[in-house]
Design a protein around this motif. Structure first.
Motif, PDB file in Angstrom:
ATOM      1  N   ASP A   1      14.829  -1.207  -0.693  1.00 44.88           N
ATOM      2  CA  ASP A   1      14.640  -1.935  -1.948  1.00 44.88           C
ATOM      3  C   ASP A   1      13.309  -2.691  -1.899  1.00 44.88           C
ATOM      4  O   ASP A   1      13.167  -3.677  -1.188  1.00 44.88           O
ATOM      5  N   MET A   2      12.321  -2.254  -2.663  1.00 47.04           N
ATOM      6  CA  MET A   2      10.986  -2.848  -2.589  1.00 47.04           C
ATOM      7  C   MET A   2      10.853  -4.104  -3.436  1.00 47.04           C
ATOM      8  O   MET A   2       9.909  -4.882  -3.246  1.00 47.04           O
ATOM      9  N   TYR A   3      11.741  -4.322  -4.370  1.00 47.26           N
ATOM     10  CA  TYR A   3      11.668  -5.543  -5.187  1.00 47.26           C
ATOM     11  C   TYR A   3      12.236  -6.737  -4.428  1.00 47.26           C
ATOM     12  O   TYR A   3      11.675  -7.823  -4.456  1.00 47.26           O
ATOM     13  N   ILE A   4      13.321  -6.518  -3.737  1.00 48.31           N
ATOM     14  CA  ILE A   4      13.987  -7.603  -3.026  1.00 48.31           C
ATOM     15  C   ILE A   4      13.429  -7.762  -1.621  1.00 48.31           C
ATOM     16  O   ILE A   4      13.220  -8.878  -1.132  1.00 48.31           O
ATOM     17  N   VAL A   5      13.158  -6.638  -0.951  1.00 51.19           N
ATOM     18  CA  VAL A   5      12.879  -6.664   0.476  1.00 51.19           C
ATOM     19  C   VAL A   5      11.596  -7.398   0.831  1.00 51.19           C
ATOM     20  O   VAL A   5      11.608  -8.368   1.571  1.00 51.19           O
TER      21      VAL A   5
ATOM     22  N   ALA B   1       2.306   2.645   5.417  1.00 54.78           N
ATOM     23  CA  ALA B   1       1.297   2.300   4.419  1.00 54.78           C
ATOM     24  C   ALA B   1       0.508   3.513   3.965  1.00 54.78           C
ATOM     25  O   ALA B   1      -0.051   3.521   2.857  1.00 54.78           O
ATOM     26  N   ASN B   2       0.466   4.546   4.800  1.00 56.58           N
ATOM     27  CA  ASN B   2      -0.272   5.760   4.473  1.00 56.58           C
ATOM     28  C   ASN B   2       0.642   6.926   4.112  1.00 56.58           C
ATOM     29  O   ASN B   2       0.252   8.089   4.224  1.00 56.58           O
ATOM     30  N   GLY B   3       1.846   6.599   3.682  1.00 52.41           N
ATOM     31  CA  GLY B   3       2.745   7.614   3.136  1.00 52.41           C
ATOM     32  C   GLY B   3       3.426   8.491   4.142  1.00 52.41           C
ATOM     33  O   GLY B   3       3.795   9.627   3.826  1.00 52.41           O
ATOM     34  N   LEU B   4       3.648   8.002   5.379  1.00 51.74           N
ATOM     35  CA  LEU B   4       4.330   8.770   6.416  1.00 51.74           C
ATOM     36  C   LEU B   4       5.710   8.162   6.660  1.00 51.74           C
ATOM     37  O   LEU B   4       5.824   6.973   6.971  1.00 51.74           O
TER      38      LEU B   4
ATOM     39  N   ASP C   1       4.966   6.372  -5.902  1.00 54.07           N
ATOM     40  CA  ASP C   1       4.848   6.237  -7.361  1.00 54.07           C
ATOM     41  C   ASP C   1       5.382   4.886  -7.839  1.00 54.07           C
ATOM     42  O   ASP C   1       5.898   4.766  -8.943  1.00 54.07           O
ATOM     43  N   TYR C   2       5.251   3.874  -6.970  1.00 59.63           N
ATOM     44  CA  TYR C   2       5.674   2.496  -7.284  1.00 59.63           C
ATOM     45  C   TYR C   2       7.126   2.447  -7.747  1.00 59.63           C
ATOM     46  O   TYR C   2       7.484   1.710  -8.669  1.00 59.63           O
ATOM     47  N   GLY C   3       7.968   3.226  -7.067  1.00 60.92           N
ATOM     48  CA  GLY C   3       9.389   3.217  -7.378  1.00 60.92           C
ATOM     49  C   GLY C   3      10.101   2.009  -6.804  1.00 60.92           C
ATOM     50  O   GLY C   3       9.592   1.325  -5.903  1.00 60.92           O
ATOM     51  N   TRP C   4      11.296   1.753  -7.309  1.00 57.39           N
ATOM     52  CA  TRP C   4      12.080   0.595  -6.871  1.00 57.39           C
ATOM     53  C   TRP C   4      12.529   0.765  -5.420  1.00 57.39           C
ATOM     54  O   TRP C   4      12.535  -0.176  -4.641  1.00 57.39           O
ATOM     55  N   PHE C   5      12.881   2.021  -5.030  1.00 61.54           N
ATOM     56  CA  PHE C   5      13.343   2.296  -3.668  1.00 61.54           C
ATOM     57  C   PHE C   5      12.334   3.201  -2.964  1.00 61.54           C
ATOM     58  O   PHE C   5      11.853   4.173  -3.539  1.00 61.54           O
ATOM     59  N   ASN C   6      12.032   2.860  -1.724  1.00 62.68           N
ATOM     60  CA  ASN C   6      11.015   3.545  -0.942  1.00 62.68           C
ATOM     61  C   ASN C   6      11.666   4.183   0.279  1.00 62.68           C
ATOM     62  O   ASN C   6      12.327   3.494   1.067  1.00 62.68           O
ATOM     63  N   TYR C   7      11.458   5.502   0.455  1.00 64.46           N
ATOM     64  CA  TYR C   7      12.082   6.222   1.562  1.00 64.46           C
ATOM     65  C   TYR C   7      11.157   6.378   2.770  1.00 64.46           C
ATOM     66  O   TYR C   7      11.573   6.921   3.795  1.00 64.46           O
ATOM     67  N   PHE C   8       9.930   5.938   2.655  1.00 70.00           N
ATOM     68  CA  PHE C   8       9.024   6.025   3.801  1.00 70.00           C
ATOM     69  C   PHE C   8       9.419   5.029   4.889  1.00 70.00           C
ATOM     70  O   PHE C   8       9.109   5.223   6.059  1.00 70.00           O
ATOM     71  N   ILE C   9      10.081   3.935   4.510  1.00 69.80           N
ATOM     72  CA  ILE C   9      10.429   2.864   5.437  1.00 69.80           C
ATOM     73  C   ILE C   9      11.791   3.152   6.054  1.00 69.80           C
ATOM     74  O   ILE C   9      12.832   2.956   5.428  1.00 69.80           O
ATOM     75  N   GLY C  10      11.786   3.676   7.266  1.00 72.58           N
ATOM     76  CA  GLY C  10      13.032   3.915   7.980  1.00 72.58           C
ATOM     77  C   GLY C  10      13.799   5.137   7.549  1.00 72.58           C
ATOM     78  O   GLY C  10      14.954   5.320   7.947  1.00 72.58           O
TER      79      GLY C  10
ATOM     80  N   PHE D   1       0.824  -1.207   0.000  1.00 74.85           N
ATOM     81  CA  PHE D   1       0.000   0.000   0.000  1.00 74.85           C
ATOM     82  C   PHE D   1       0.863   1.264   0.000  1.00 74.85           C
ATOM     83  O   PHE D   1       0.488   2.280  -0.595  1.00 74.85           O
ATOM     84  N   SER D   2       2.012   1.211   0.663  1.00 75.48           N
ATOM     85  CA  SER D   2       2.861   2.408   0.733  1.00 75.48           C
ATOM     86  C   SER D   2       3.395   2.806  -0.633  1.00 75.48           C
ATOM     87  O   SER D   2       3.750   3.973  -0.849  1.00 75.48           O
TER      88      SER D   2
END
Length: 725
Positions: free
Chosen positions: A122-126, A616-619, A108-117, A102-103
């Motif tokens: 890495d959202m593909y591997i993680v 999950a809510n973009g924070l 924008d469904y990018g490969w790397f997500n900065y909301f987590i920590g 959901f996050s």
């Protein structure tokens, strides 16, 4: 199945519709006819499956336990639930995988997500989250997120995986149950079609097994089974045709399955599934060795496609090289080496013979309250019947033609059996690749091989027995395994009711009796002597028809019971309001949307999982789950790396506020192998860059070093939003 006492109109209508569909199927069997209905279902199975996926996606149904968030935040746990109950022990699903997926809409469904920590994750591997990239070609079940958004993407994810798993399993066992018949006139062998009844029962045993259902949305178990079965079917088609164009298409599909299997990234199940795949590849090569001739064009196409595939895999591995390296070097679970059995390095210990022989007992897990229910789930594989009957086929084989699939499966099943029960020397386990698995996970391969052995024994039996004697022995065998299942039930379930024991006991008896009778070739009319008497002949015909109807009724009742037991594991849920519409989340989002973004942290009870709800809510939340170590966080707190062994792991991070400066040793503690507790004061939190906190405490009492907390929202579900300044 627990249901909501005062459902909404939408929930009530969907509930009635699902009941109607179930009653329609049963009524069709009764009034239209067993054979006619099943023939219609067989011919249109893929159209029906596609319709189910479309309907479930449009109705916005899923099997997530996301309503646990309502329970955590003091709301109705059964809100928007059609049937079933959310499972608190499935935190990897509702508190990690679903939330990270959901996050991605905010990323924008990018490969790397900065909301987590607050770092590039890495959202593909993680954690198997959807991304906009060509790499998603290996993960077609994510396409719903990219096309329809998170809510209906979740519905597509759950429905498509179950439907495809069932249909691919059915097609696979249709292939496995094919047998050959020699024409007495010209001595030519003819391939007979697979056995539909056996195939659909095997598909049910796998798709609705406690193992698959308890782990349905975690660690890509479903994808692994689909990949192996589908690749085998495609390999069979590849070897059966001599058209280069078709072979090229089949090669592409096989490579897509291979890519999907590789990127499941859970060796504990990948290794035993690899053993199953080895048996199937050897079988298909032996079946087509003399007829599968590849032309020069076939070889050129094969080599080119493999080069393209290798380049794609290499690109993904290179793009995620840092994440993969970090995963392999974590204290938990990266350095695990399990020789099997009950070795100290094998979490969960060895698997007992009673567990392996009493797998039907875990049908009751859906109705129990065991917190470790997922670890107790298995596939009902009728062990050791398949192995024993395969041995009988070898010993009493009149044609001296041994079944390659059975031979290889017996050998590999023996290796997995020894590994799971008593263990192997570590050097041997390393050589066989099994040290990357653990004893309990390796049983997945063992169970699938046992099912394959059983159905091959049924379809390729070349010996005869006294059917009256054998049917009597079958009753004794069924009784023995029923007794074992009852014993196992008392061990794994907490005070099972007498009704549950009786129902599961009867179901076990019927399943094992039916399996034994199919193995010996017992049929409805076998027990009646042939005679020329018209009266006796009429009685014989009446008996045969009545017995056939009884078998059909027992088979359908057994199948429906198995489906019901599996379906009760996960709830049937409408939408995702429990994730996106929690009052505390609405309050936090309103602050972020008002032009005052900041770095968040959750504090207090359940803060280790609540942090992921914010993500999950973009924070951007600093104590969100770390699959690999959050180096920026830990270097700030532990510059010398003194406690690296503690935080160098996959872990939920519980955070607790203090009003004093604690020694480093007390700031970072390991509560469980996958849970850390972080204890900091206000000054330390400021140094991390945190602006906002969500806590169940009155933080105004924890001001420290000139830093104070001010409450920004009313308390919702026990939690409030605080600002740190």
């Amino acid at each position: 199945m627990k249901i909501e006492e005062h459902p909404s109109r939408q929930v009530l209508l969907i509930r009635l519709m699902l009941i109607f569909v179930g009653m329609l199927l049963v009524s069709s069997w009764i009034f239209v006819g067993w054979n006619r209905v099943n023939e219609w279902l067989h011919r249109r199975r893929w159209w029906i499956g596609s319709f189910i996926i479309v309907a479930v996606t449009l109705l916005n149904l899923n099997g997530s336990s996301l309503n646990i968030w309502n329970a955590f935040l003091s709301k109705d746990q059964q809100q928007d639930t059609i049937f079933g109950v959310p499972r608190v022990m499935r935190s990897d699903e509702y508190a990690v995988n679903t939330l990270f997926a959901f996050s991605q809409q905010y990323n924008d469904y990018g490969w790397f997500n900065y909301f987590i920590g607050n770092r590039a994750t890495d959202m593909y591997i993680v954690k198997d989250a959807p991304i906009f990239s060509f790499a998603e070609i290996f993960r077609p079940f994510h396409w719903g997120y990219l096309l329809f958004g998170p809510e209906r993407g979740l519905a597509f994810y759950w429905s498509s995986r179950l439907v495809v798993l069932f249909l691919v399993s059915y097609e696979f066992f249709m292939l496995v149950t094919q047998s050959s018949r020699v024409d007495s006139a010209n001595q030519q062998a003819h391939l007979l079609p697979g056995k539909r009844g056996i195939s659909v029962l095997c598909a049910i045993l796998i798709s609705f097994s406690p193992l698959v259902q308890w782990w349905f949305a975690v660690n890509n178990l479903v994808e692994m089974i689909i990949d192996v079965f589908a690749a085998t079917l495609l390999f069979h088609l590849y070897l059966s045709t001599h058209k280069s164009l078709l072979r090229g298409v089949y090669t592409i599909c096989i490579l897509l399955c291979a890519g999907s299997f590789i990127w499941t990234l859970y060796p504990a199940w990948q290794i035993p599934m690899g053993y199953v795949l080895i048996a199937l590849i050897i079988w298909q090569l032996s079946e087509h060795w003399k007829t599968a001739q590849l032309s020069v064009l076939d070889w050129i196409v094969l080599v080119l496609l493999c080069i393209i595939f290798s380049a794609a895999i290499g690109y993904i591995a290179y793009h995620s090289r840092d994440t993969i390296n970090a995963l392999l070097n974590t204290s938990y679970p990266g350095d695990r080496r399990c020789p099997g059995g009950d070795d100290v390095n094998c979490s969960g210990g060895s698997v007992s013979l009673l567990t392996l022989f009493g797998t039907s007992s875990n049908l009751g897990l859906a109705f129990a309250t065991r917190g470790d229910a997922p670890e107790l789930g298995y596939i009902i594989d009728f062990e050791p019947l398949g192995f024993m009957l395969a041995m009988a086929n070898m010993i009493f084989n009149r044609k001296k033609h041994f079944d390659v699939l059975s031979l290889v499966s017996m050998f590999l099943a023996t290796v997995l059996f020894v590994y799971s029960t008593v263990g192997l020397p570590l050097a041997l386990a390393n050589g066989l690749g099994l040290s990357l698995s653990i004893s309990k996970r390796a049983t997945l391969g063992l169970e699938l091989l046992n099912l394959i052995l059983l159905v091959r024994a049924i379809t390729s039996k070349e010996w005869e027995v006294n059917k009256v004697l054998a049917s009597t022995v079958s009753v004794g065998v069924a009784g023995l395994f029923t007794w074992l299942a009852v014993i196992q039930m008392h061990m794994i379930l907490e005070n099972p009711s007498q009704v549950m024991i009786i129902i599961i006991g009867l179901l076990t008896f019927v399943m094992y009796l039916g399996a034994c009778w199919m193995c010996i070739g017992f049929s409805a009319g076998d027990s009646a002597a042939s005679t020329s008497s018209a009266i006796v002949g009429s009685v014989h015909k009446w008996y045969s028809v009545s017995a056939a109807r009884l078998y059909e009724s027992l088979a359908s009742a057994t199948a429906l019971c198995l489906v019901f037991a599996g379906a009760c594991v996960n709830p049937i849920q409408v939408g995702s309001a429990a994730i996106t519409e929690q009052p505390i989340i609405v309050a936090a989002r309103s602050i972020e949307d008002s032009g005052n973004p900041g770095l968040w942290i959750t504090e207090g009870n359940k803060s280790g999982v609540l942090s992921n709800l914010l993500v999950a809510n973009g924070l951007t939340t600093i104590n969100a789950l770390q699959v690999t170590p959050n180096q920026a966080l830990w270097e700030t707190l532990d510059p010398t790396g003194k406690l690296r062994s503690r935080y160098n792991r996959y872990a939920f991070i519980e955070f607790e506020i203090t009003d004093r400066e604690l020694p480093l040793n007390e700031q970072i503690r390991v509560l469980h192998p996958d849970v850390l507790r972080l204890r900091l004061n206000a000054s330390q939190i400021v140094r991390l860059g945190v602006t906002y906190l969500v806590s169940d405490k009155d933080l105004s009492r924890f001001s420290y070093g000139g830093h104070v907390f001010s409450q920004l929202s009313v308390r919702e579900g026990g939690y409030a939003v605080w600002h740190l300044s």
